[in-house]
Write a protein that holds these residues in place. Structure first.
Motif, PDB file in Angstrom:
ATOM      1  N   ALA A  22     -30.331  -4.055  30.729  1.00 22.86           N
ATOM      2  CA  ALA A  22     -29.817  -3.267  31.677  1.00 22.86           C
ATOM      3  C   ALA A  22     -28.812  -2.332  31.365  1.00 22.86           C
ATOM      4  O   ALA A  22     -27.847  -2.053  32.051  1.00 22.86           O
ATOM      5  N   HIS A  23     -28.701  -1.994  30.085  1.00 16.30           N
ATOM      6  CA  HIS A  23     -27.931  -0.899  29.644  1.00 16.30           C
ATOM      7  C   HIS A  23     -28.688   0.286  30.037  1.00 16.30           C
ATOM      8  O   HIS A  23     -29.657   0.451  30.318  1.00 16.30           O
ATOM      9  N   TYR A  62     -19.061   1.742  34.182  1.00 11.58           N
ATOM     10  CA  TYR A  62     -18.332   0.880  35.067  1.00 11.58           C
ATOM     11  C   TYR A  62     -19.173   0.558  36.316  1.00 11.58           C
ATOM     12  O   TYR A  62     -19.944   1.441  36.671  1.00 11.58           O
ATOM     13  N   PRO A  63     -19.456  -0.631  36.902  1.00 10.18           N
ATOM     14  CA  PRO A  63     -18.635  -1.775  36.372  1.00 10.18           C
ATOM     15  C   PRO A  63     -19.307  -2.584  35.456  1.00 10.18           C
ATOM     16  O   PRO A  63     -19.259  -3.992  35.706  1.00 10.18           O
ATOM     17  N   TYR A  64     -20.200  -2.370  34.799  1.00 10.18           N
ATOM     18  CA  TYR A  64     -21.160  -2.847  33.834  1.00 10.18           C
ATOM     19  C   TYR A  64     -20.575  -2.966  32.474  1.00 10.18           C
ATOM     20  O   TYR A  64     -20.226  -1.919  31.961  1.00 10.18           O
ATOM     21  N   THR A  65     -20.666  -3.993  31.783  1.00  9.45           N
ATOM     22  CA  THR A  65     -20.671  -3.972  30.218  1.00  9.45           C
ATOM     23  C   THR A  65     -21.785  -4.814  29.675  1.00  9.45           C
ATOM     24  O   THR A  65     -22.117  -5.726  30.107  1.00  9.45           O
ATOM     25  N   SER A  66     -22.397  -4.222  28.685  1.00 10.52           N
ATOM     26  CA  SER A  66     -23.445  -4.972  28.002  1.00 10.52           C
ATOM     27  C   SER A  66     -23.250  -5.756  26.860  1.00 10.52           C
ATOM     28  O   SER A  66     -24.064  -6.316  26.116  1.00 10.52           O
TER      29      SER A  66
END
Lengths: 317, 151
Positions: A22-23, A62-66
């Protein structure tokens, strides 16, 4: 150092991925194949920094990091500077005894695209190589500034169509040759420099492990086929990379201590470069009769380079 | 131009709150955004399987890109030889593989690029691309059979 087994794919696949899905990289992008493989090569803690580029903007939206490891992004040019700063701090704190877990093995890795490695971050990378920090720099070479719309970089090969070196009635695309970054880095006296490709997963994993194990600044140039700017179907990423390595457009080799060159993959059947060029939309203008001389020039450059590599391997220089 | 801010710490979203009249000294740096991948202790994830990890809401594992797909891969366990080619070349960490066995596809993270189908070595392929709207069981029932070599 806890290296993981790469004897065969079944054993390699027992590793737990530390690069999450989900990147937002394009479907079929080779960047994440390379990053996943690096992170599966070792069980050590990793400190990773990324230059601005496709990898950075797509994996930390943002707000995710892989990233399941320590990861930092600062600027377009200075992933090498950031990670060598972290390495210097790690060594200083280890010496002073202020680390929480001083025995835990840590590896420092910097990722950069070809734009930030060949052009914008070149000076910073050269400085980090000269200072001799213990880190590994991995260039994900997709031969253009894919993140900003496919402008030419100094990694773009001659004849390729890019948004700032367009092919048309008066031009056949980029007119300059590609920079030989592997030789430049080997000339810095780096203990391990290599050019690797994701389709040969085993030689790539071996190269990554060697670079991580080797103390000192190591550099690895990896071929990362770009479905968007090279203009091929997303499912053909591995096929196009196969053509690149079999036509010797991207020979796979390593240089140890600035000399001792080893060729890591010799194609059984060396294919003509037309097959590689024809598989991509960015070269389709080269097949017009007036541009035939460009293909001939690319082929003769490849032949000369391959002869040079073989002679260097034979003579161990 | 001076940067103003006070050291309140990071809020729940990982952003350090700005505000107040206190000015930063020359050797102080305003912290950027810090996102933690895991809740609780951040042990080395290399020793934990995905199902054993405590993912935080910031980890993209908790997000999905399923809406990107127009075609999807369907997996046929009966033909698979567990070569793991699809696992090593999947760009989206979407092939679920445990203890040297391929278990299936993670449809939350798959973008439908089709690389896994291209690298599958079996005959017929144990992974094939179908329309996103089609039913997996119906496609498995109509799976192609082995092609005979023409003499």
């Amino acid at each position: 150092m806890a290296i993981t087994s790469i004897k065969n794919l079944k054993e390699f696949s027992t590793n737990n991925d530390r690069f999450e899905g989900a990147h937002l990289l394009c479907p079929g992008c080779a960047h994440s194949m390379i990053v996943r493989e690096l992170m599966n090569c070792t069980d050590d803690n990793l400190v990773i920094s990324s230059n601005t580029g496709c990898l950075e903007v797509s994996t930390a939206v943002y707000p995710y990091t892989s990233w399941d490891t320590s990861w930092i992004h600062i600027g377009f040019e200075n992933s090498a500077t950031a990670v060598t700063g972290a390495e210097a701090m790690y060594k200083a704190r280890k010496r002073k005894g202020t680390l929480k877990d001083p025995d835990a093995p840590v590896k420092f890795v910097a990722f950069g695209g070809d734009g930030s490695t060949y052009d914008i971050g070149f000076q910073w990378l050269s400085g980090a190589m000269e200072r001799g920090h213990d880190f590994t720099y991995i260039c994900l070479d997709n031969e253009n500034y894919a993140n900003t719309g496919g402008q030419r970089s100094s990694a773009t090969p001659i004849g390729a169509h890019t948004s700032t070196a367009q092919a048309g009635t008066h031009s056949y695309g980029k007119k300059q040759k590609k920079k030989d970054i592997v030789s430049i880095m080997a000339a810095h006296g780096s203990p391990y420099v290599a050019q690797l490709a994701p389709n040969k997963w085993k030689s790539m994993a071996k190269g990554f492990q060697k670079a991580l194990e080797t103390e000192g600044p190591c550099f690895i140039n990896t071929v990362s086929a770009c479905t968007t700017e090279w203009k091929f179907d997303p499912k053909d990423t591995i096929h196009v990379t196969d053509l690149a390595t079999d036509s010797l457009m991207f020979p796979i080799y390593e240089i140890i201590d600035g000399h001792e060159l080893n060729i890591l993959y010799r194609p059984k059947n060396i294919i003509k470069v037309e097959d590689y060029l024809g598989a991509q939309g960015r070269y389709k203008h080269l097949f017009k009769p007036e541009n035939k001389h460009v293909i001939e020039r690319i082929q003769s450059d490849i032949d000369k380079n391959w002869t040079m590599l073989q002679r260097r391997e034979e003579a161990k220089i | 131009m001076s940067i103003t801010g006070s050291a309140i710490g990071t809020d729940k979203r990982g952003i350090r709150e700005l505000g107040g009249e206190e000015k930063l000294g020359w050797d102080e740096v305003e912290q950027g955004v810090v996102l933690s991948s895991f809740d609780g202790s951040t042990e080395n994830a290399a020793f934990l399987k995905p199902e054993e990890r405590e993912y935080s809401d910031f980890n993209s594992y908790t997000a999905t890109v399923a809406s990107w797909r127009i075609i999807k891969p369907v997996y046929n366990r009966d033909i698979c030889i567990d070569c793991q080619n699809c696992w090593v070349w999947c760009p989206d960490t979407s092939i679920i593989s445990r203890d040297k066995q391929m278990l299936g596809i993670d449809y939350d993270h798959c973008k439908g690029c089709g690389v896994c189908v291209e690298v599958c070595p079996t005959n017929p392929k144990s992974l094939l691309m179908f329309n996103e709207a089609s039913d997996n069981d119906a496609e498995l029932a109509g799976w192609p059979v082995k092609e005979k070599k023409e003499k």
